[in-house]
Design an enzyme around this catalytic site. Sequence first.
Site, PDB file in Angstrom:
ATOM      1  N   ILE A 177       0.807  -1.191   0.029  1.00  0.00           N
ATOM      2  CA  ILE A 177      -0.006   0.043  -0.158  1.00  0.00           C
ATOM      3  C   ILE A 177       0.860   1.276   0.025  1.00  0.00           C
ATOM      4  CG2 ILE A 177      -1.763   1.163   1.430  1.00  0.00           C
ATOM      5  CD1 ILE A 177      -2.489  -1.537   2.481  1.00  0.00           C
ATOM      6  N   PRO A 178       1.263   1.695  -1.135  1.00  0.00           N
ATOM      7  CA  PRO A 178       1.975   2.910  -1.233  1.00  0.00           C
ATOM      8  C   PRO A 178       1.214   4.211  -0.655  1.00  0.00           C
ATOM      9  CG  PRO A 178       1.005   2.320  -3.461  1.00  0.00           C
ATOM     10  CD  PRO A 178       0.833   1.169  -2.621  1.00  0.00           C
ATOM     11  N   CYS A 179       0.993   4.271   0.474  1.00  0.00           N
ATOM     12  CA  CYS A 179       0.334   5.225   1.116  1.00  0.00           C
ATOM     13  C   CYS A 179       1.015   6.545   0.886  1.00  0.00           C
ATOM     14  CB  CYS A 179       0.346   5.251   2.705  1.00  0.00           C
ATOM     15  SG  CYS A 179       1.951   4.672   3.375  1.00  0.00           S
ATOM     16  N   TYR A 180       2.454   6.350   0.376  1.00  0.00           N
ATOM     17  CA  TYR A 180       2.906   7.702  -0.022  1.00  0.00           C
ATOM     18  C   TYR A 180       2.647   8.303  -0.945  1.00  0.00           C
ATOM     19  CZ  TYR A 180       5.651   4.755  -3.005  1.00  0.00           C
ATOM     20  OH  TYR A 180       6.135   3.821  -3.694  1.00  0.00           O
ATOM     21  N   VAL A 211      -0.432   8.783  -1.818  1.00  0.00           N
ATOM     22  CA  VAL A 211      -1.515   9.508  -1.374  1.00  0.00           C
ATOM     23  C   VAL A 211      -1.405  10.603  -0.766  1.00  0.00           C
ATOM     24  CG1 VAL A 211      -3.884   9.047  -0.249  1.00  0.00           C
ATOM     25  CG2 VAL A 211      -2.661   7.175  -1.085  1.00  0.00           C
TER      26      VAL A 211
END
Length: 105
Positions: free
Chosen positions: A53-56, A58
């Site tokens: 989950i590449p929250c970065y 977002v």
Amino acid sequence: MEASVFERIYEVVKQIPCGQVATYGQIAALAGNKRWARVVGYALHVNPDPEKIPCYRVVNREGRVSEAFAFGGGNRQITLLEAEGVRLTDGCVDLKRYQWEKPLY
DNA sequence: GGGGTGACGCGTC
DNA sequence: CGACGCGCCACCC
């Protein structure tokens, strides 16, 4: 089945292509409802799989990264985005240039 | 069952 | 133009 809203949000975030970013509202809308913007933040907050989950990728509707990100060094997110080719302007991302567009499939 | 929280979005002053 | 508060919904205890 009834994948929890969280699961849906994770799926959307994982679908974000490399070199592009999406806003919480955008993800919330793709997940099902734009009002889940807050839920999206909460979902990424628990971020059970930061590797998938590449929250970065977002960012908020301003194209700015979260300060609470601090999951290794606030600026960490900016560095990762630049590594993908996303140009960071004073910590702000050019949404009009990198904001991920919903595929029409 | 109820209450509190939260990495947002938008409107309004 | 800038700052503030409210609302929205889901998850956790």
